[in-house]
Write a protein that holds these residues in place. Structure first.
Motif, PDB file in Angstrom:
ATOM      1  N   ALA A   1       0.816  -1.209   0.000  1.00 60.28           N
ATOM      2  CA  ALA A   1       0.000   0.000   0.000  1.00 60.28           C
ATOM      3  C   ALA A   1       0.849   1.258   0.000  1.00 60.28           C
ATOM      4  O   ALA A   1       0.472   2.270  -0.590  1.00 60.28           O
ATOM      5  CB  ALA A   1      -0.929  -0.007   1.212  1.00 60.28           C
ATOM      6  N   ASP A   2       2.019   1.225   0.660  1.00 63.33           N
ATOM      7  CA  ASP A   2       2.869   2.407   0.745  1.00 63.33           C
ATOM      8  C   ASP A   2       4.027   2.396  -0.243  1.00 63.33           C
ATOM      9  O   ASP A   2       4.847   3.305  -0.240  1.00 63.33           O
ATOM     10  CB  ASP A   2       3.435   2.542   2.164  1.00 63.33           C
ATOM     11  CG  ASP A   2       2.339   2.771   3.189  1.00 63.33           C
ATOM     12  OD1 ASP A   2       1.311   3.380   2.823  1.00 63.33           O
ATOM     13  OD2 ASP A   2       2.500   2.336   4.338  1.00 63.33           O
ATOM     14  N   ALA A   3       4.122   1.382  -1.085  1.00 58.46           N
ATOM     15  CA  ALA A   3       5.246   1.268  -2.007  1.00 58.46           C
ATOM     16  C   ALA A   3       5.125   2.259  -3.154  1.00 58.46           C
ATOM     17  O   ALA A   3       4.035   2.562  -3.614  1.00 58.46           O
ATOM     18  CB  ALA A   3       5.319  -0.152  -2.562  1.00 58.46           C
ATOM     19  N   LYS A   4       6.282   2.754  -3.585  1.00 58.03           N
ATOM     20  CA  LYS A   4       6.337   3.666  -4.721  1.00 58.03           C
ATOM     21  C   LYS A   4       6.700   2.850  -5.960  1.00 58.03           C
ATOM     22  O   LYS A   4       7.572   1.987  -5.906  1.00 58.03           O
ATOM     23  CB  LYS A   4       7.393   4.738  -4.497  1.00 58.03           C
ATOM     24  CG  LYS A   4       7.173   5.580  -3.271  1.00 58.03           C
ATOM     25  CD  LYS A   4       8.363   6.517  -3.088  1.00 58.03           C
ATOM     26  CE  LYS A   4       8.307   7.215  -1.765  1.00 58.03           C
ATOM     27  NZ  LYS A   4       9.497   8.041  -1.548  1.00 58.03           N
ATOM     28  N   PRO A   5       6.090   3.134  -7.107  1.00 57.14           N
ATOM     29  CA  PRO A   5       6.444   2.377  -8.314  1.00 57.14           C
ATOM     30  C   PRO A   5       7.846   2.736  -8.808  1.00 57.14           C
ATOM     31  O   PRO A   5       8.267   3.888  -8.734  1.00 57.14           O
ATOM     32  CB  PRO A   5       5.387   2.803  -9.326  1.00 57.14           C
ATOM     33  CG  PRO A   5       4.837   4.079  -8.811  1.00 57.14           C
ATOM     34  CD  PRO A   5       5.006   4.066  -7.324  1.00 57.14           C
ATOM     35  N   VAL A   6       8.574   1.735  -9.289  1.00 58.62           N
ATOM     36  CA  VAL A   6       9.900   1.945  -9.866  1.00 58.62           C
ATOM     37  C   VAL A   6       9.698   2.384 -11.313  1.00 58.62           C
ATOM     38  O   VAL A   6       9.011   1.717 -12.080  1.00 58.62           O
ATOM     39  CB  VAL A   6      10.742   0.658  -9.809  1.00 58.62           C
ATOM     40  CG1 VAL A   6      12.059   0.836 -10.544  1.00 58.62           C
ATOM     41  CG2 VAL A   6      10.967   0.231  -8.372  1.00 58.62           C
ATOM     42  N   THR A   7      10.310   3.519 -11.694  1.00 59.38           N
ATOM     43  CA  THR A   7      10.144   4.011 -13.051  1.00 59.38           C
ATOM     44  C   THR A   7      11.374   3.804 -13.919  1.00 59.38           C
ATOM     45  O   THR A   7      11.270   3.709 -15.126  1.00 59.38           O
ATOM     46  CB  THR A   7       9.772   5.507 -13.055  1.00 59.38           C
ATOM     47  OG1 THR A   7      10.792   6.249 -12.389  1.00 59.38           O
ATOM     48  CG2 THR A   7       8.435   5.726 -12.370  1.00 59.38           C
ATOM     49  N   LYS A   8      12.578   3.767 -13.306  1.00 59.57           N
ATOM     50  CA  LYS A   8      13.812   3.481 -14.033  1.00 59.57           C
ATOM     51  C   LYS A   8      14.928   3.239 -13.039  1.00 59.57           C
ATOM     52  O   LYS A   8      14.772   3.473 -11.847  1.00 59.57           O
ATOM     53  CB  LYS A   8      14.175   4.595 -15.009  1.00 59.57           C
ATOM     54  CG  LYS A   8      14.491   5.925 -14.355  1.00 59.57           C
ATOM     55  CD  LYS A   8      14.732   7.034 -15.383  1.00 59.57           C
ATOM     56  CE  LYS A   8      13.423   7.472 -15.916  1.00 59.57           C
ATOM     57  NZ  LYS A   8      13.217   8.857 -16.146  1.00 59.57           N
ATOM     58  N   TYR A   9      16.040   2.746 -13.562  1.00 63.38           N
ATOM     59  CA  TYR A   9      17.229   2.525 -12.752  1.00 63.38           C
ATOM     60  C   TYR A   9      18.354   3.397 -13.297  1.00 63.38           C
ATOM     61  O   TYR A   9      18.384   3.710 -14.480  1.00 63.38           O
ATOM     62  CB  TYR A   9      17.689   1.065 -12.813  1.00 63.38           C
ATOM     63  CG  TYR A   9      16.761   0.082 -12.168  1.00 63.38           C
ATOM     64  CD1 TYR A   9      16.747  -0.093 -10.794  1.00 63.38           C
ATOM     65  CD2 TYR A   9      15.903  -0.696 -12.936  1.00 63.38           C
ATOM     66  CE1 TYR A   9      15.906  -1.015 -10.188  1.00 63.38           C
ATOM     67  CE2 TYR A   9      15.051  -1.628 -12.335  1.00 63.38           C
ATOM     68  CZ  TYR A   9      15.057  -1.768 -10.974  1.00 63.38           C
ATOM     69  OH  TYR A   9      14.226  -2.682 -10.387  1.00 63.38           O
ATOM     70  N   TYR A  10      19.293   3.748 -12.415  1.00 63.70           N
ATOM     71  CA  TYR A  10      20.486   4.485 -12.808  1.00 63.70           C
ATOM     72  C   TYR A  10      21.723   3.728 -12.342  1.00 63.70           C
ATOM     73  O   TYR A  10      21.723   3.146 -11.262  1.00 63.70           O
ATOM     74  CB  TYR A  10      20.521   5.870 -12.158  1.00 63.70           C
ATOM     75  CG  TYR A  10      19.458   6.818 -12.628  1.00 63.70           C
ATOM     76  CD1 TYR A  10      19.528   7.392 -13.886  1.00 63.70           C
ATOM     77  CD2 TYR A  10      18.401   7.152 -11.799  1.00 63.70           C
ATOM     78  CE1 TYR A  10      18.546   8.279 -14.323  1.00 63.70           C
ATOM     79  CE2 TYR A  10      17.423   8.039 -12.218  1.00 63.70           C
ATOM     80  CZ  TYR A  10      17.503   8.600 -13.479  1.00 63.70           C
ATOM     81  OH  TYR A  10      16.536   9.470 -13.894  1.00 63.70           O
ATOM     82  N   ILE A  11      22.792   3.764 -13.149  1.00 61.32           N
ATOM     83  CA  ILE A  11      24.085   3.214 -12.768  1.00 61.32           C
ATOM     84  C   ILE A  11      25.049   4.388 -12.648  1.00 61.32           C
ATOM     85  O   ILE A  11      25.243   5.133 -13.607  1.00 61.32           O
ATOM     86  CB  ILE A  11      24.596   2.196 -13.800  1.00 61.32           C
ATOM     87  CG1 ILE A  11      23.683   0.964 -13.822  1.00 61.32           C
ATOM     88  CG2 ILE A  11      26.038   1.806 -13.497  1.00 61.32           C
ATOM     89  CD1 ILE A  11      24.045  -0.063 -14.877  1.00 61.32           C
ATOM     90  N   SER A  12      25.643   4.527 -11.439  1.00 61.40           N
ATOM     91  CA  SER A  12      26.536   5.666 -11.209  1.00 61.40           C
ATOM     92  C   SER A  12      27.988   5.264 -10.992  1.00 61.40           C
ATOM     93  O   SER A  12      28.856   6.133 -10.915  1.00 61.40           O
ATOM     94  CB  SER A  12      26.057   6.477 -10.003  1.00 61.40           C
ATOM     95  OG  SER A  12      26.151   5.720  -8.820  1.00 61.40           O
ATOM     96  N   GLY A  13      28.271   3.976 -10.880  1.00 59.60           N
ATOM     97  CA  GLY A  13      29.647   3.571 -10.647  1.00 59.60           C
ATOM     98  C   GLY A  13      29.830   2.078 -10.794  1.00 59.60           C
ATOM     99  O   GLY A  13      28.860   1.339 -10.994  1.00 59.60           O
ATOM    100  N   ILE A  14      31.089   1.650 -10.726  1.00 56.31           N
ATOM    101  CA  ILE A  14      31.422   0.231 -10.891  1.00 56.31           C
ATOM    102  C   ILE A  14      32.459  -0.192  -9.859  1.00 56.31           C
ATOM    103  O   ILE A  14      33.183   0.631  -9.306  1.00 56.31           O
ATOM    104  CB  ILE A  14      31.964  -0.082 -12.300  1.00 56.31           C
ATOM    105  CG1 ILE A  14      33.268   0.698 -12.568  1.00 56.31           C
ATOM    106  CG2 ILE A  14      30.927   0.189 -13.368  1.00 56.31           C
ATOM    107  CD1 ILE A  14      34.002   0.283 -13.820  1.00 56.31           C
ATOM    108  N   TRP A  15      32.503  -1.494  -9.608  1.00 55.95           N
ATOM    109  CA  TRP A  15      33.578  -2.134  -8.851  1.00 55.95           C
ATOM    110  C   TRP A  15      34.233  -3.114  -9.815  1.00 55.95           C
ATOM    111  O   TRP A  15      33.540  -3.790 -10.587  1.00 55.95           O
ATOM    112  CB  TRP A  15      33.033  -2.924  -7.666  1.00 55.95           C
ATOM    113  CG  TRP A  15      32.665  -2.108  -6.483  1.00 55.95           C
ATOM    114  CD1 TRP A  15      33.455  -1.848  -5.394  1.00 55.95           C
ATOM    115  CD2 TRP A  15      31.418  -1.456  -6.237  1.00 55.95           C
ATOM    116  NE1 TRP A  15      32.759  -1.071  -4.496  1.00 55.95           N
ATOM    117  CE2 TRP A  15      31.509  -0.815  -4.985  1.00 55.95           C
ATOM    118  CE3 TRP A  15      30.226  -1.342  -6.959  1.00 55.95           C
ATOM    119  CZ2 TRP A  15      30.478  -0.082  -4.441  1.00 55.95           C
ATOM    120  CZ3 TRP A  15      29.192  -0.601  -6.419  1.00 55.95           C
ATOM    121  CH2 TRP A  15      29.318   0.012  -5.170  1.00 55.95           C
TER     122      TRP A  15
END
Length: 96
Positions: free
Chosen positions: A5-19
């Protein structure tokens, strides 16, 4: 993914870095873009990131730090060709 009930929908993902593990990418720093808001980075394995890009149907973009503005900005769309992640345009394929 089931939403509570309180969850927000995921609209996209972002990648900001790598290991990296020697020469190979082992993990990515992934941010989830909710409606509204963006999460802090979460460390995600390469295999899980590949699954995210190929099976969830949610677009993935680079998330680039803008030093002049002091914040992350929406970057280029990330795709996977079965071997590497890359950004558009394909002719300028940049491995990430």
């Amino acid at each position: 993914m089931a939403l509570g009930a309180d969850a927000k929908p995921v609209t996209k993902y972002y990648i900001s870095g790598i290991w990296k593990n020697l020469q190979d990418v082992s993990h990515y720093a992934v941010h989830i873009n909710y409606d509204p808001g963006v999460s802090a980075a979460r460390k995600m394995s390469r295999l899980r990131a590949i699954n995210m890009v190929t099976t969830q149907g949610i677009e993935v973009y680079t998330f680039e730090w803008d030093y002049n503005q002091g914040l992350f900005v929406h970057g280029q769309r990330v795709k996977y060709d079965g071997r590497i992640f890359y950004t558009e345009p394909f002719s300028d394929k940049k491995k990430i």
